[in-house]
Write an enzyme that holds these catalytic residues in place. Structure first.
Site, PDB file in Angstrom:
ATOM      1  N   HIS B  52      -3.572   2.083  12.075  1.00 30.29           N
ATOM      2  CA  HIS B  52      -5.018   1.934  12.199  1.00 30.29           C
ATOM      3  C   HIS B  52      -5.323   0.743  13.096  1.00 30.29           C
ATOM      4  O   HIS B  52      -4.527  -0.203  13.185  1.00 30.29           O
ATOM      5  CB  HIS B  52      -5.658   1.729  10.817  1.00 30.29           C
ATOM      6  CG  HIS B  52      -5.881   3.004  10.051  1.00 30.29           C
ATOM      7  ND1 HIS B  52      -6.715   3.099   8.962  1.00 30.29           N
ATOM      8  CD2 HIS B  52      -5.377   4.254  10.234  1.00 30.29           C
ATOM      9  CE1 HIS B  52      -6.712   4.346   8.494  1.00 30.29           C
ATOM     10  NE2 HIS B  52      -5.900   5.070   9.240  1.00 30.29           N
ATOM     11  N   GLU B  54      -7.262  -1.858  12.980  1.00 27.82           N
ATOM     12  CA  GLU B  54      -7.272  -3.215  12.424  1.00 27.82           C
ATOM     13  C   GLU B  54      -5.856  -3.761  12.293  1.00 27.82           C
ATOM     14  O   GLU B  54      -5.574  -4.905  12.667  1.00 27.82           O
ATOM     15  CB  GLU B  54      -7.898  -3.218  11.022  1.00 27.82           C
ATOM     16  CG  GLU B  54      -9.340  -2.763  10.948  1.00 27.82           C
ATOM     17  CD  GLU B  54      -9.457  -1.282  10.667  1.00 27.82           C
ATOM     18  OE1 GLU B  54      -8.690  -0.481  11.262  1.00 27.82           O
ATOM     19  OE2 GLU B  54     -10.325  -0.915   9.858  1.00 27.82           O
ATOM     20  N   CYS B  82     -10.943   0.997   5.858  1.00 26.94           N
ATOM     21  CA  CYS B  82     -10.528   1.766   4.675  1.00 26.94           C
ATOM     22  C   CYS B  82      -9.843   0.811   3.697  1.00 26.94           C
ATOM     23  O   CYS B  82      -9.657  -0.371   3.992  1.00 26.94           O
ATOM     24  CB  CYS B  82      -9.576   2.891   5.097  1.00 26.94           C
ATOM     25  SG  CYS B  82      -7.943   2.299   5.605  1.00 26.94           S
ATOM     26  N   CYS B  85      -6.789  -1.003   5.192  1.00 31.80           N
ATOM     27  CA  CYS B  85      -7.110  -2.055   6.157  1.00 31.80           C
ATOM     28  C   CYS B  85      -7.859  -3.206   5.497  1.00 31.80           C
ATOM     29  O   CYS B  85      -7.639  -4.371   5.858  1.00 31.80           O
ATOM     30  CB  CYS B  85      -7.887  -1.463   7.328  1.00 31.80           C
ATOM     31  SG  CYS B  85      -6.823  -0.378   8.313  1.00 31.80           S
TER      32      CYS B  85
END
Lengths: 148, 148
Positions: B52, B54, B82, B85
């Site tokens: 992801h 991040e 999410c 993260c």
């Protein structure tokens, strides 16, 4: 192999982490009774906050299966997952999660947070397998660190 | 540079993700007004659930600083983090988090979960910066996918 046998393999990973100066947490991923992923904490050596045992094991398993979705897989980890790892486990769609010791400080499943409560996609859950052995690894590690 | 300028750089990362067939989310890490980390979704191409935006940006920033702790850094990301993260951001000790669009389905900060509520180590939070532009990237991407 039993749950305890798989957890024993996760404990072996945790021991390797301790030898490398890392907080001793280990994990394995099982698919059709085969180990397809292993992982241990690598944060300090890799300078990587995502270097937790669960994420490492899930990454290795995904490479082995050639897909990121780990439906049908089981994850064994010596310590209750933190928020990051609880989220990673959800992302991976792993079918079941078994952890050893609870983590009162950061545990995201049954201790500090309960992020799988009411979550449809959450894995089947079991915990407390080889709990004492899993917890003792951590107690010993931190006690040695304090004595330095 | 303003918050909107930094978010614009995160949007550029998100656009690169879309070009690679990935859900368009992008992120940047800022330290002393310099960009030291950039990231975008890479899950499909890397078969990695931790890919992801991040996490990628935090990893790059840690390498740049030579330490995993990102105290003093600011993270800009186009979409509400999410669970995974949100947890990674906590682990990284980043000082502030600014996100663009909310994520009703998976957002762990103000939407589906509120994991930073009452959390001492949570970063300073702001959101809604360039919200429409951040959200539109996703709407356009999913609309194209449906039409295929």
């Amino acid at each position: 192999m039993t749950e305890t046998d798989y957890m024993q393999l996760a404990i072996e990973e945790a021991k390797k982490a301790a030898e490398a100066g890392e907080v001793p947490v280990g994990a394995v991923v099982v698919y059709r009774d085969k180990i397809i992923g292993k992982g241990r904490n690598t944060r300090e050596n890799d300078l990587d906050i995502s270097g937790h045992a669960e994420i490492k094991a899930l990454q290795m398993a995904a490479k082995a299966l050639g897909r990121w979705s780990l439906e049908g897989c089981r994850l064994y980890v010596t310590l209750e997952p933190c928020l990051m790892c609880a989220g990673a486990i959800l992302q991976s769609r792993v079918s079941s999660l078994c952890f050893g010791a609870k983590d009162a400080k950061e545990g995201a499943i049954v201790s500090k947070h309960h992020v799988y409560d009411g979550e449809k996609g959450a894995p089947l859950l079991s915990f407390g397998v080889a709990e004492e052995a899993c917890a003792e690894l951590l107690t010993t590690f931190f006690s040695k660190q304090r004595n330095r």
